[in-house]
Design an enzyme around this catalytic site. Structure first.
Site, short mmCIF file in Angstrom:
data_model
loop_
_atom_site.label_atom_id
_atom_site.label_comp_id
_atom_site.label_asym_id
_atom_site.label_seq_id
_atom_site.Cartn_x
_atom_site.Cartn_y
_atom_site.Cartn_z
N LYS A 42 4.33 102.34 63.05
CA LYS A 42 3.89 102.03 61.85
C LYS A 42 4.22 103.31 61.02
O LYS A 42 4.64 103.42 59.84
CB LYS A 42 2.44 102.13 61.57
CG LYS A 42 1.83 100.66 62.20
CD LYS A 42 0.23 100.60 61.83
CE LYS A 42 -0.50 100.17 62.59
NZ LYS A 42 -1.23 100.86 63.65
N GLY A 43 4.68 104.60 61.42
CA GLY A 43 4.80 105.66 60.96
C GLY A 43 6.26 106.13 60.48
O GLY A 43 7.09 105.07 60.68
N CYS A 44 6.50 106.85 59.48
CA CYS A 44 7.80 106.87 58.89
C CYS A 44 8.79 108.17 59.56
O CYS A 44 9.74 107.99 59.17
CB CYS A 44 7.72 107.24 57.41
SG CYS A 44 7.03 106.02 56.49
N ILE A 45 8.25 108.71 60.42
CA ILE A 45 8.75 109.99 60.74
C ILE A 45 9.27 109.80 62.36
O ILE A 45 8.37 109.55 63.18
CB ILE A 45 7.83 111.31 60.67
CG1 ILE A 45 7.59 111.49 59.45
CG2 ILE A 45 8.80 112.22 61.36
CD1 ILE A 45 8.86 111.58 58.49
N MET A 84 16.22 106.27 63.05
CA MET A 84 15.34 105.71 63.89
C MET A 84 15.49 104.18 64.01
O MET A 84 14.95 103.57 64.92
CB MET A 84 14.01 106.01 63.12
CG MET A 84 13.49 107.30 63.67
SD MET A 84 11.83 107.80 62.65
CE MET A 84 10.81 106.48 63.04
#
Lengths: 105, 163
Positions: free
Chosen positions: A102-105, B32
């Protein structure tokens, strides 16, 4: 939702094609997912990442950030991208039987 | 389904904390996802890759009407108060604490991480000449100083994002 036949087992997947149930996962499932993602053989280094991700998910309910992953697992950013080319966060999560991070980093 | 984005070129043109971070987060996020990424720093955005400046990036508290205290949903900070000495330092340290909680790294570490992730990093030649800088002024992750023409060449097939 989708169900797929894997090595003679029926596994439920979520909308992103990731494993729906954390506990359906085992090393055989990981191998099959890896093949789907174009990684033919999971090495010892892959397993370090996969096992770290599963541990983190169990503790925190989400996959770790890449920063945390590289700091704590001993696999650095360059190696991580080499192990899981074209999208390490999503690929490693999929192989580890976790939902999309879920995270952006 | 629409075509997947394969490549992005992100331009960072401002030197404040909120000017630099969005571009870094987008570049890292692209890698990513397996998307090719190039970062291009221009004008004051160059502060994000200048060795002597990159650890001192701050939020502007003057001329920033969205500045609120003590947190983002608090009342607005009166413009004149933003000019009080130490205000920018204070706002910056507050925000850095919040960012650390979200695992967003400091600028230098973020640049290293993005470079290791395979993103190329360039400085704008026109600004480098205007500011009288040389390659030695930049952090080692900078791949080169390039002209706008070269930037467009490297961006072939990419979505260009200006921040």
């Amino acid at each position: 939702m989708e169900t797929i036949d894997f090595i003679g087992r029926k596994l439920e997947l979520d909308a992103d094609g990731h494993l729906k149930n954390f506990n359906d996962w085992d090393k055989e499932v990981a191998q099959e997912f890896a093949k789907l993602e174009g990684i033919n053989e999971l090495t010892e280094r892959h397993w370090i990442v996969i096992e770290y991700m599963r541990k983190e998910f169990k503790e925190n309910g989400d996959a770790p950030s890449i920063r945390k992953l590289t700091k704590e697992s001993g696999v650095d950013t360059k190696e991580l991208y080499a192990l899981f080319p074209k999208g390490p966060a999503k690929k490693a999560a999929k192989i580890a039987g976790l939902p999309k991070p879920k995270g952006c980093i | 389904m629409s075509e997947k984005i394969e490549k992005v070129s992100i331009i960072i043109s401002r030197g404040s904390l909120d000017g630099i971070y969005p571009g870094l987060i987008m570049a890292n996020g692209a890698r990513m996802e397996g998307i090719e990424a190039t970062l291009f720093f221009t004008f004051f955005g160059l502060h994000g890759i200048i060795n002597k400046k990159m650890d001192k990036i701050k939020i502007a508290t003057v001329g920033n009407p969205a500045m609120c205290v003590p947190s983002a949903m608090g009342p607005g900070l009166p413009t004149w108060m933003g000019a009080i000495p130490g205000m920018s330092w204070f706002a910056t340290s507050m925000m850095k604490k919040e960012m650390e909680k979200l695992d967003i790294p400091p600028v230098r570490e973020f640049i290293e991480m993005i470079s290791d992730a395979g993103c190329e990093i360039y400085a704008c030649k026109a600004t480098v000449d205007m500011f009288h800088l040389t390659k030695d002024d930049f952090c080692p992750q900078v791949n080169g100083i390039i002209s706008v023409g070269e930037f467009y060449e490297k961006s072939a097939g990419a979505q260009i994002i200006f921040t």
